[in-house]
Design an enzyme around this catalytic site. Structure first.
Site, PDB file in Angstrom:
ATOM      1  N   ASN A 126       0.774  -1.288  -0.026  1.00 21.67           N
ATOM      2  CA  ASN A 126       0.002  -0.090  -0.034  1.00 21.67           C
ATOM      3  C   ASN A 126       0.861   1.303   0.001  1.00 21.67           C
ATOM      4  O   ASN A 126       0.475   2.135  -0.524  1.00 21.67           O
ATOM      5  CB  ASN A 126      -0.902  -0.091   1.114  1.00 21.67           C
ATOM      6  CG  ASN A 126      -0.290  -0.395   2.692  1.00 21.67           C
ATOM      7  OD1 ASN A 126       0.788  -0.651   2.760  1.00 21.67           O
ATOM      8  ND2 ASN A 126      -1.194  -0.039   3.495  1.00 21.67           N
ATOM      9  N   SER A 202       0.071  -8.337   6.860  1.00 17.04           N
ATOM     10  CA  SER A 202      -1.038  -8.885   7.770  1.00 17.04           C
ATOM     11  C   SER A 202      -0.623  -9.483   8.988  1.00 17.04           C
ATOM     12  O   SER A 202       0.402 -10.136   9.312  1.00 17.04           O
ATOM     13  CB  SER A 202      -1.605 -10.005   6.903  1.00 17.04           C
ATOM     14  OG  SER A 202      -0.895 -11.014   6.717  1.00 17.04           O
ATOM     15  N   GLU A 437       7.862   2.372  14.512  1.00 20.00           N
ATOM     16  CA  GLU A 437       8.500   3.064  13.535  1.00 20.00           C
ATOM     17  C   GLU A 437       8.485   4.639  13.831  1.00 20.00           C
ATOM     18  O   GLU A 437       7.624   5.087  14.213  1.00 20.00           O
ATOM     19  CB  GLU A 437       7.827   2.670  12.203  1.00 20.00           C
ATOM     20  CG  GLU A 437       7.947   1.306  11.849  1.00 20.00           C
ATOM     21  CD  GLU A 437       7.895   0.632  10.448  1.00 20.00           C
ATOM     22  OE1 GLU A 437       9.095   0.502  10.015  1.00 20.00           O
ATOM     23  OE2 GLU A 437       6.844   0.301  10.014  1.00 20.00           O
TER      24      GLU A 437
END
Length: 463
Positions: A126, A202, A437
């Site tokens: 994505n 996922s 992150e």
């Protein structure tokens, strides 16, 4: 570049065990050089990489749009976030330091912040270029090398990033790209010379990666899925809340892990809010993502489009009402007729136990749920295995802070949604993963502390 829907962009051979080993060995050799450089030397190289990305922003954004299908408008934002990420970590590279601790009798201790070695980054489809920068930025700033595997659905733009790092002056092989699916990922995770794995994707794949990493006692960072709550109180600025709901559901065709797809609306404004959301959703311009006024492009591929359509069909069977969209969209342009397009969907009459409310759809589908009290909505918002994000819209600042404090989620938004400043840590609670992150927090996950204890007198022996 010309957009042509449904055609093969390129064919890439998958990296097998041999290629993965070559990439890791090459990164290992580059690591020896890079890890010995000072933070300021690394800073200069990373700033140069950021400059090249900034300079080539439009070209890279076009490549990303073709790679992923998102609108060029969004792709440019992704590329801006990418160079900002490298700039931010370049700035931190020169300031990484340990500390000095005074001990009795003139003795002392100190800590060294040291790199891990060869880190593996496994990206999602994505945000292909942006995820690669989010992982490589802190990794390289700390002195590590990285082998990166993009999703097989979006293999292209990360190769450009590797070229840019080389142009900027990193040692040859410091940032290597391998292509492939699950098998390639497995070779990376099980490689004895890999020090750490950072994965975005996922929950089931995250579990497998954690299992493989456990066998080698390798640290992992997991950025997994979500089914995040967006809570709209009746005292919120309605126009702002509607904009927030659209941002929380329809960016990148709804293919965003932290999307606020469970939209809880206080009952007294439910009708007004719903009408406005439906009105604005129907106005979203779908079509050729390379056109400036397009706001929604195509979904990633046919199986994923079928999956999203399956969720909508099931939602209707379980009693949800499709208030708008949810059907396939065929653009007028004949070049785009085979594209994986659908109209953004708003579901009403939703209940907490419906599949469309419990499971991550990862497409442009918003579920609206009414609520009556603050206590009730917080309990319902937290009743999920996920914990990636959450949002609150209200003019009552005390209530806003009270609610986000009660939400079991790693990334919370007050009166906005889906903004990711690189200065702020990003990551989830519960099944949405762990590790962070961005922000200074990411430095912790790409370095290790060494403690040195120095005795200035005689050893006090018990023997």
């Amino acid at each position: 570049f010309k957009m042509r829907a449904g055609r093969v962009l390129c064919k890439l051979p998958c990296s097998g065990e041999k290629e993965v080993d070559l990439a890791v060995q090459s990164a290992k050799a580059a690591f020896k050089i890079w890890s010995q450089m000072s933070g300021m030397e690394r800073c200069r190289v990373m700033l140069e990489a950021a400059r090249i990305i900034r300079e080539q922003r439009d070209e890279i954004a076009t490549m990303e749009t073709i790679n992923n299908g998102k609108s060029i408008f969004e792709a440019r934002v992704d590329i801006d976030i990418s160079w900002q990420c490298l700039e931010y970590y370049a700035g931190l590279a020169g300031s990484l330091a340990g500390e000095h601790i005074q001990l009795p009798g003139g003795s002392f201790g100190y800590t060294r912040r040291e790199p891990l070695g060869v880190c593996v980054g496994i990206g999602a489809w994505n945000y292909p270029f942006q995820i690669a920068c989010w992982k490589s930025g802190p990794a390289l700033a700390c002195g590590n090398a990285m082998v990166f595997k993009p999703s097989p659905f979006t293999p292209i733009s990360v190769v450009r990033l590797a070229e840019i790092f080389t142009e900027a002056g990193v040692p040859k092989g410091l940032f290597n790209v391998v292509q492939g699916g699950a098998a390639t990922g497995q070779f990376l995770c099980q490689h004895p010379d890999v020090a750490k794995i950072s994965f975005t994707g996922s929950v089931p794949t995250g579990m497998k990666i954690m299992e493989m990493a456990a066998k080698g006692i390798k640290p992992v960072t997991l950025e997994l899925g979500g089914k995040s709550p967006l809570i709209i109180f009746s005292d919120s600025d309605l126009d702002n809340a509607v904009k927030g709901a659209l941002m929380a559901n329809f960016l990148t065709q709804g293919e965003v892990c932290c999307n606020g797809t469970r939209v809880f609306v206080e009952r007294k404004i439910l009708d007004t809010f719903t009408k406005e959301v439906v009105k604005r959703t129907q106005k979203i311009k779908i079509g050729d993502p390379l056109l400036e006024d397009t706001r929604m492009g195509a979904l990633i591929n046919q199986p994923h489009l079928n999956r999203v359509q399956g969720f909508i069909k099931q939602a209707k069977e379980q009693g949800a009402e499709v208030l708008c969209g949810g059907d396939l969209y065929v653009p007028d342009d004949p070049k785009l007729k085979n594209g994986y397009y659908m109209r953004p969907c708003v579901l009403g009459n939703c209940k907490d136990d419906m599949t469309c409310v419990k499971e991550e759809i990862f497409g442009p589908v918003m579920a609206i749920l009414p609520f009556d009290t603050e206590e009730e909505v917080v309990e319902r918002a937290n009743a999920t295995k996920f914990g990636l994000a959450g949002g609150v819209f209200t003019r009552d600042i005390q209530k806003a802070h009270r609610v986000v404090a009660a939400l079991k989620a790693g990334m919370c938004f007050i009166n906005n949604y889906n903004i990711s400043p690189v200065e702020l840590p990003f990551g989830g609670y519960k099944s949405s993963g762990f590790g962070r992150e961005n922000g200074r927090a990411a430095i912790e996950y790409y370095s290790q502390l060494k403690t040195v204890c120095v005795e200035m007198g005689d050893v006090e022996s018990v023997f």
